[in-house]
Design an enzyme around this catalytic site. Sequence first.
Site, mmCIF file in Angstrom:
data_model
loop_
_atom_site.group_PDB
_atom_site.id
_atom_site.type_symbol
_atom_site.label_atom_id
_atom_site.label_comp_id
_atom_site.label_asym_id
_atom_site.label_seq_id
_atom_site.Cartn_x
_atom_site.Cartn_y
_atom_site.Cartn_z
ATOM 1 N N HIS A 257 0.864 -1.191 0.000
ATOM 2 C CA HIS A 257 0.000 0.000 0.000
ATOM 3 C C HIS A 257 0.891 1.229 0.000
ATOM 4 O O HIS A 257 1.953 1.239 0.611
ATOM 5 C CB HIS A 257 -0.906 0.035 1.239
ATOM 6 C CG HIS A 257 -2.105 0.910 1.035
ATOM 7 N ND1 HIS A 257 -2.066 2.260 1.236
ATOM 8 C CD2 HIS A 257 -3.342 0.619 0.591
ATOM 9 C CE1 HIS A 257 -3.257 2.770 0.950
ATOM 10 N NE2 HIS A 257 -4.044 1.804 0.548
ATOM 11 N N ASP A 308 -7.751 -5.587 -0.515
ATOM 12 C CA ASP A 308 -8.182 -6.464 -1.612
ATOM 13 C C ASP A 308 -7.887 -7.936 -1.377
ATOM 14 O O ASP A 308 -8.490 -8.793 -2.025
ATOM 15 C CB ASP A 308 -7.509 -6.014 -2.917
ATOM 16 C CG ASP A 308 -8.082 -4.694 -3.385
ATOM 17 O OD1 ASP A 308 -7.322 -3.715 -3.477
ATOM 18 O OD2 ASP A 308 -9.307 -4.631 -3.591
#
Length: 371
Positions: A257, A308
């Site tokens: 991320h 996700d």
Amino acid sequence: MTATRGLEGVVASETSISSIIDDTLTYVGYNIDDLADHASFEEVIYLLWHLKLPNQQELDELKQQLIENMELPQGVIDAFKLYSLQNVHPMAALRTAVSQLGLYDDEADIMEKEANYRKAIRLQAKIPTIVAAFARIRKGLDPVSPRKDLGLAANFLYMLKGKEPDDIEVEAFNKALVLHADHELNASTFTARVCVATLSDIYSGITAAIGALKGPLHGGANEQVMKMLTEIGSADRIEDYLHEKFRNKEKIMGFGHRVYRKGDPRAKHLKKMSEKLTKLTGQPYYYDMSVKIEQIVTSEKGIPANVDFYSASVYHSLGIDHDLFTPIFAVSRVSGWLAHILEQYSNNRIIRPRAEYVGPGMQTYVKIEDR
Ligand code: SDX
């Protein structure tokens, strides 16, 4: 002027909608953990749009407005029947249908605050219906109209499958919608803000955001995670698969991320959901494989799972087609996009950064016959 690759660390805007500070995510100051455990998706929509939690009357009014606006213009349904949908990615269909919605909206270019709010309601209400209708029409099934007695989470699953979901499915899907609703200045939200900062209309902003979310480095990752789980096939093949990816310096979908360093706070909720739902549907190996993948990637690469990663096995357990995972991300994130669009309109300045020029120096024009 020196360019910052991918605008890493650049603060491009102020917002009151959501914050990510020291790996803690809040919507208007409310910790995502509390909202995931206690809030309905409709409460979160209200919170993001009005910067406060609704009382019962305000919530009922929002629910009523949404339910009254979930039906689609017949032209959107007809267009889906026109395309040969087998090869159309659902995110491309969603992007097209949202653009089409703008053609049917006689307020599309009216920029008054009230008109923009009405358009926000229409988009939030219709996008779940678009995704469900597309999913059915491409299989030769008739679309299912929304029910007046169901909330957004239950209605989406009902419109998708044609039967009322059970409480566990509704609770899980509602939580997933809450977790994906907003995320500060992520790529698709930034796209929406850049677009409407030119005072372009809300349909253009949402269409642009859908385009950005589609990419596998952003919202498209959840579908790629499911593809990875399917490709690996069994737990004993995980190590070889991952080490091959590491050797080829390939990205492992669902990990990493730009902002979170220690870990994505949303992942733990989806991990818990994955364990419960995969067990209930008799496919615990999807969860077990995910845990083993997470253990190897985090220990060997030091890269944590993001939102996700576990959402893939959750959505699979809810019986959702894998190429619908990203459109479902959009069903939730449109609430955040709309909040940011309304905020951008309320205190607007065109968004126009600079570029560091690294091309050739000054050159003299040469006629084509002399080149
Ligand atoms: C979402 O921004 C948001 O808030 C997005 C989101 C939201 O709610 O809106 O959180 C939703 O998009 C989550 C991310 C979904 N995407 C993926 O899961 C795709 C895989 N992840 C990567 O592509 C990547 O981690 C990003 C895109 C998420 C972040 O990209 P960055 O910040 O540009 O990081 P990078 O690519 O520069 O990587 C830094 C280093 C590199 O190593 P070096 O080349 O420096 O040696 O970390 C490595 C990368 O190779 N790395 C990975 C990796 N992610 C980063 N290595 C293997 N697998 C990965 N997933």
